[in-house]
Design a protein around this motif. Sequence first.
Motif, PDB file in Angstrom:
ATOM      1  N   ALA A   1      22.136  74.776  13.526  1.00 34.55           N
ATOM      2  CA  ALA A   1      23.187  74.905  12.518  1.00 34.55           C
ATOM      3  C   ALA A   1      22.613  74.795  11.107  1.00 34.55           C
ATOM      4  CB  ALA A   1      24.241  73.831  12.743  1.00 34.55           C
TER       5      ALA A   1
ATOM      6  N   ALA B   1      22.918  72.102  18.096  1.00 33.14           N
ATOM      7  CA  ALA B   1      23.218  71.604  16.757  1.00 33.14           C
ATOM      8  C   ALA B   1      22.027  71.759  15.813  1.00 33.14           C
ATOM      9  CB  ALA B   1      23.640  70.140  16.816  1.00 33.14           C
TER      10      ALA B   1
ATOM     11  N   LYS C   1      27.465  74.800  13.701  1.00 34.39           N
ATOM     12  CA  LYS C   1      28.034  74.262  12.460  1.00 34.39           C
ATOM     13  C   LYS C   1      28.263  75.365  11.430  1.00 34.39           C
ATOM     14  CE  LYS C   1      26.266  69.550  12.839  1.00 34.39           C
ATOM     15  NZ  LYS C   1      25.398  68.501  12.231  1.00 34.39           N
ATOM     16  N   GLN C   2      27.322  76.291  11.337  1.00 32.38           N
ATOM     17  CA  GLN C   2      27.498  77.412  10.420  1.00 32.38           C
ATOM     18  C   GLN C   2      28.706  78.251  10.805  1.00 32.38           C
ATOM     19  OE1 GLN C   2      23.323  78.803  10.928  1.00 32.38           O
ATOM     20  NE2 GLN C   2      23.411  79.209   8.745  1.00 32.38           N
TER      21      GLN C   2
ATOM     22  N   GLY D   1      26.952  70.582  21.477  1.00 30.24           N
ATOM     23  CA  GLY D   1      25.972  69.903  20.630  1.00 30.24           C
ATOM     24  C   GLY D   1      24.544  70.245  20.954  1.00 30.24           C
TER      25      GLY D   1
ATOM     26  N   THR E   1      32.781  80.231  20.041  1.00 30.15           N
ATOM     27  CA  THR E   1      33.552  79.791  18.877  1.00 30.15           C
ATOM     28  C   THR E   1      34.919  80.470  18.855  1.00 30.15           C
ATOM     29  OG1 THR E   1      31.532  79.419  17.589  1.00 30.15           O
ATOM     30  CG2 THR E   1      33.588  79.678  16.356  1.00 30.15           C
TER      31      THR E   1
ATOM     32  N   GLN F   1      31.339  77.269  12.529  1.00 28.52           N
ATOM     33  CA  GLN F   1      32.573  76.523  12.272  1.00 28.52           C
ATOM     34  C   GLN F   1      32.975  76.651  10.811  1.00 28.52           C
ATOM     35  OE1 GLN F   1      32.721  72.456  13.695  1.00 28.52           O
ATOM     36  NE2 GLN F   1      34.176  71.873  12.110  1.00 28.52           N
ATOM     37  N   GLU F   2      32.018  76.522   9.914  1.00 27.45           N
ATOM     38  CA  GLU F   2      32.319  76.658   8.490  1.00 27.45           C
ATOM     39  C   GLU F   2      32.754  78.081   8.164  1.00 27.45           C
ATOM     40  OE1 GLU F   2      30.167  76.078   4.113  1.00 27.45           O
ATOM     41  OE2 GLU F   2      29.038  75.719   5.950  1.00 27.45           O
TER      42      GLU F   2
END
Length: 328
Positions: free
Chosen positions: A328, A325, A96-97, A322, A134, A99-100
């Motif tokens: 993240a 996850a 998640k980090q 996932g 990623t 992706q941001e």
Amino acid sequence: MKPLASISLDLDNKWAYLKAHGDPQWESYPTYFPMIVPRVLDILEQRKQKITFFVVGQDAEHEINRAPLKAIADAGHEIANHSYNHEPWLHLYGPKQLQEEFDKSEAAIENATGQVPIGFRGPGFSLSDEVLRTLMRRGYQYDGTSFPTFLGPVARAYYFWSSGLSKDQKEDRKELFGRFTDGFKTLAPYRFSWRGRNIVEMPVTTMPIFRLPIHGSYLLFLGQYSTWLAKFYFRFALKLCKLTSVEPHFLLHPLDFMGVEDDEDMVFFPTMDEPSSKKIKLITECIDILKREFNVVTMRDHVAQARRQELPASTISVVPEGARADMA
């Protein structure tokens, strides 16, 4: 026909160096782009040379940096991604980090330059399987993070010794500049593959056999003692590249073109106590040496040529979507 080579410049800004050094002044995001970018572009234009600039997304969001960054793109240079926050512990980021990080950096870089990056380099040469996954998900064509040298731990020790970092900050940066075992990695481009996707890894070239650094900052370090020695060292490295069929990738940084008269706040960085004229003379001579021996192109073009060859493949660990996850 001359063999191929490429040049890139990691466009690390003043705030990024201050942040890495543990100086709280970084939080105001001081910049030297309006001064240094025209200088570098003029040097490259004099040589009719196109290179790849790795841009930090955070810089692309600040209005004062917009014109210099647009000037790079308008001059025909390649724009690549150097992360959003320029944190050398990118390998600790979860999905998640990341992706941001990439959402923000890509949007900012495209908005400022008009180019969509297809190449990436991790700050401080930080990389992980999750970063590679990623990159492949997002359609990147190459990564330029690998730095095959045995001297990473030595550089890190010096950096820690000369910085004002706390124990926790040093822990975050404990893999900065890589590990001793990185010196055993190949200097030739290769592919990472995962779930039918692939990406080309283009290592920053170090001296074949000895794996000593040959990037601009290291040449300037040698040049403090003898410019003749620095140029001999560089010529010797390029000779070894030809003998071992290595197509060199030469790495530069903004401070390679700056001196003490440009920014006294940066005097903590090696060679920043010297005049810019001396540093620029050595760096430009090394660029000219490289151009005499090789056909120098952007990383984008270098990778395109590499993709036409049968590159060795390296698989990365397969982690179910996932599964990480919680990181993240």
